[in-house]
Design a protein around this motif. Structure first.
Motif, PDB file in Angstrom:
ATOM      1  N   ARG A 264      -0.836   0.787   6.804  1.00  0.00           N
ATOM      2  CA  ARG A 264      -1.384   2.179   5.963  1.00  0.00           C
ATOM      3  C   ARG A 264      -0.317   2.979   5.835  1.00  0.00           C
ATOM      4  O   ARG A 264      -0.041   3.571   4.713  1.00  0.00           O
ATOM      5  CB  ARG A 264      -2.748   2.493   6.587  1.00  0.00           C
ATOM      6  N   ASN A 265       0.148   3.685   6.897  1.00  0.00           N
ATOM      7  CA  ASN A 265       1.273   4.743   6.719  1.00  0.00           C
ATOM      8  C   ASN A 265       2.482   4.293   6.164  1.00  0.00           C
ATOM      9  O   ASN A 265       3.269   5.253   5.462  1.00  0.00           O
ATOM     10  CB  ASN A 265       1.586   5.118   8.359  1.00  0.00           C
ATOM     11  N   ASN A 266       2.874   3.052   6.283  1.00  0.00           N
ATOM     12  CA  ASN A 266       4.156   2.830   5.537  1.00  0.00           C
ATOM     13  C   ASN A 266       3.974   2.967   3.873  1.00  0.00           C
ATOM     14  O   ASN A 266       4.858   3.508   3.232  1.00  0.00           O
ATOM     15  CB  ASN A 266       4.521   1.335   6.157  1.00  0.00           C
ATOM     16  N   LEU A 267       2.826   2.364   3.482  1.00  0.00           N
ATOM     17  CA  LEU A 267       2.615   2.421   2.243  1.00  0.00           C
ATOM     18  C   LEU A 267       2.482   3.877   1.869  1.00  0.00           C
ATOM     19  O   LEU A 267       3.110   4.326   0.542  1.00  0.00           O
ATOM     20  CB  LEU A 267       1.379   1.587   1.710  1.00  0.00           C
ATOM     21  N   THR A 268       1.726   4.724   2.499  1.00  0.00           N
ATOM     22  CA  THR A 268       1.629   6.215   2.119  1.00  0.00           C
ATOM     23  C   THR A 268       3.245   6.913   2.339  1.00  0.00           C
ATOM     24  O   THR A 268       3.199   7.654   1.263  1.00  0.00           O
ATOM     25  CB  THR A 268       0.746   6.835   3.293  1.00  0.00           C
ATOM     26  N   MET A 269       3.986   6.532   3.012  1.00  0.00           N
ATOM     27  CA  MET A 269       5.244   7.334   3.072  1.00  0.00           C
ATOM     28  C   MET A 269       5.981   6.859   1.962  1.00  0.00           C
ATOM     29  O   MET A 269       6.771   7.724   1.458  1.00  0.00           O
ATOM     30  CB  MET A 269       5.711   6.588   4.492  1.00  0.00           C
ATOM     31  N   ALA A 319      -5.915  -1.932   5.977  1.00  0.00           N
ATOM     32  CA  ALA A 319      -4.807  -0.924   5.546  1.00  0.00           C
ATOM     33  C   ALA A 319      -4.504  -0.591   4.019  1.00  0.00           C
ATOM     34  O   ALA A 319      -4.540   0.392   3.609  1.00  0.00           O
ATOM     35  CB  ALA A 319      -3.443  -1.334   6.262  1.00  0.00           C
ATOM     36  N   ARG A 320      -4.409  -1.825   3.506  1.00  0.00           N
ATOM     37  CA  ARG A 320      -4.034  -1.550   1.998  1.00  0.00           C
ATOM     38  C   ARG A 320      -5.337  -0.992   1.357  1.00  0.00           C
ATOM     39  O   ARG A 320      -5.270  -0.044   0.360  1.00  0.00           O
ATOM     40  CB  ARG A 320      -3.761  -2.895   1.428  1.00  0.00           C
ATOM     41  N   LYS A 321      -6.739  -1.417   1.726  1.00  0.00           N
ATOM     42  CA  LYS A 321      -7.518  -0.782   1.107  1.00  0.00           C
ATOM     43  C   LYS A 321      -7.886   0.703   1.439  1.00  0.00           C
ATOM     44  O   LYS A 321      -8.069   1.671   0.667  1.00  0.00           O
ATOM     45  CB  LYS A 321      -9.086  -1.350   1.852  1.00  0.00           C
ATOM     46  N   TRP A 326      -7.090   6.667  -0.111  1.00  0.00           N
ATOM     47  CA  TRP A 326      -6.813   8.047   0.155  1.00  0.00           C
ATOM     48  C   TRP A 326      -5.376   8.376  -1.079  1.00  0.00           C
ATOM     49  O   TRP A 326      -5.048   9.493  -0.501  1.00  0.00           O
ATOM     50  CB  TRP A 326      -6.724   8.299   1.687  1.00  0.00           C
ATOM     51  N   GLN A 327      -4.972   7.279  -1.476  1.00  0.00           N
ATOM     52  CA  GLN A 327      -3.846   7.730  -2.300  1.00  0.00           C
ATOM     53  C   GLN A 327      -3.977   8.835  -3.165  1.00  0.00           C
ATOM     54  O   GLN A 327      -2.938   9.721  -3.307  1.00  0.00           O
ATOM     55  CB  GLN A 327      -3.328   6.493  -3.308  1.00  0.00           C
TER      56      GLN A 327
END
Length: 371
Positions: A264-269, A319-321, A326-327
């Motif tokens: 989750r955090n990697n995609l957000t970063m 995590a992807r969901k 929150w994107q």
């Protein structure tokens, strides 16, 4: 000028094992334990056995990112002489803008509770930072406390990232950890420094907005270092300083919670820091990376499912969901970061695919990686 802050959560035994080396070998530094509402004997033990170590007791577990943000705000809010207990609990500190009152020669040092240090470990980092005002943060050479002749997984000798957003290090690619034979003993510019032992200028910490508390834990230090790099500040590894890290003390490898936070955090970063198009600060643009990662993450899910790691399989799907959910809350921050970002590619953001290098070409050391 150095405040060593150890964030603790139920790490009484770990601190009894590792804190003596820090106290003995960190003369001149202020040592503080910020306690994330531990339910073990951490605070009692510290009061009984470590009289020179100050403590910041917190009313709840804020995680790694917000735990440090709140601890540093306490340091900023109070002018307290060394070895004197803090007078106010965190909840009594009034909220204020994250603006440092400290000068360039004041450093925070984020340190895990499972790190052993040697005499003189601080000197190379402080001297280099003092001599290079364009450097915002640094890390030492990080070796395994269990196998001292090998690098430690989490930080090794400085962090990089491939074009699809997978972190790796000098000394560690995927799960392959190298032996330290002096091959990375030169000071090097990197993309990220490990949060297990990260020295950063107080001024730069607050200028970048600190760690992103929404991450809770995992990859928040990569996000912070990437933002600093986009601001034109340097991140370096100083291998003349070395520490020994046990690793995995809070969430060991293979824990589904850790898998969820990492994905989750990697995609957000990536969403926050990647430019819209490649060749303007990154090898690839945001859309291309995210579309590729969708399929790569599905492959990771499939592997976990077929190898009966069903909890990790569900963790990646969640995590992807959660990222998608929150994107939208990061849109304004992304716009601000991209507007202020310099256009030169950040050092350490490389045009290689680690998955291709590691699994197809069988290149499993940093020195073997090719474009």
């Amino acid at each position: 000028s150095v405040s060593i802050v150890i964030l603790n959560w139920n790490g009484c035994n770990m601190m009894q094992r590792y804190l003596p080396s820090i106290v003995e070998n960190s003369q001149g530094a202020d040592i503080i334990v910020a306690d994330n509402a531990s339910t073990d004997e951490s605070l009692t033990m510290l009061a009984r056995e470590f009289h020179t170590v100050r403590t910041i007791p917190m009313s709840r577990n804020w995680g790694f990112a917000n735990g440090y943000n709140k601890a540093f705000k306490v340091l900023e809010a109070q002018d307290i002489k060394p070895n004197v207990a803090f007078k106010s609990p965190l909840r009594d500190i009034k909220k204020k803008e994250a603006t440092s009152t400290l000068g360039n020669d004041n450093y925070y040092l984020l340190l895990n509770s499972d790190v052993r240090v040697e005499q003189g470990w601080l000197t190379p980092m402080v001297e280099y930072m003092d001599a290079h005002p364009d450097v915002a943060a640094c890390q030492p050479k990080m070796l395994s406390d269990a196998e001292p002749d090998k690098f430690e997984y989490a930080g090794a000798c400085g962090g990089y990232m491939d074009k699809y957003g997978y972190p790796y290090c000098r000394g560690r690619v995927m799960d392959s950890v190298e032996r330290d034979e002096g091959q990375y003993d030169e000071v090097a510019d990197i993309l990220w420094a490990s949060g297990a032992c990260l020295m950063i200028r107080a001024k730069d910490y607050w200028a970048a907005g600190g760690l992103d508390g929404r991450f809770f834990a995992h990859q928040e230090e990569i996000d912070l270092c990437w933002r600093l790099n986009l601001m034109g500040r340097r991140i370096v590894c100083i291998p003349q300083s070395r520490v020994f890290h046990l690793g995995g003390g809070t969430l060991p490898k293979g824990n589904p919670r850790k898998t969820h936070l990492n994905f989750r955090n990697n995609l957000t970063m990536l969403y926050k820091n990647l430019p819209e198009e490649g060749n303007s600060g990154a090898p690839l643009g945001l859309d291309e990376v995210m579309s590729t990662r969708k399929w790569l993450d599905r492959l990771a899910e499939l592997k976990m499912f077929l190898t009966f790691h069903w909890k990790d399989f569900r963790a990646v799907r969640k995590a992807r969901k959660d990222f998608k959910a929150w994107q939208h809350t990061f849109e304004k921050e992304r716009a601000r970061i991209q507007k202020q970002a310099r256009k030169n590619p950040p050092v350490g953001l490389t045009d290689v695919s680690i998955l291709w290098q590691y699994y197809y070409k069988r290149n499993k050391t940093f020195g073997q990686l090719t474009n």
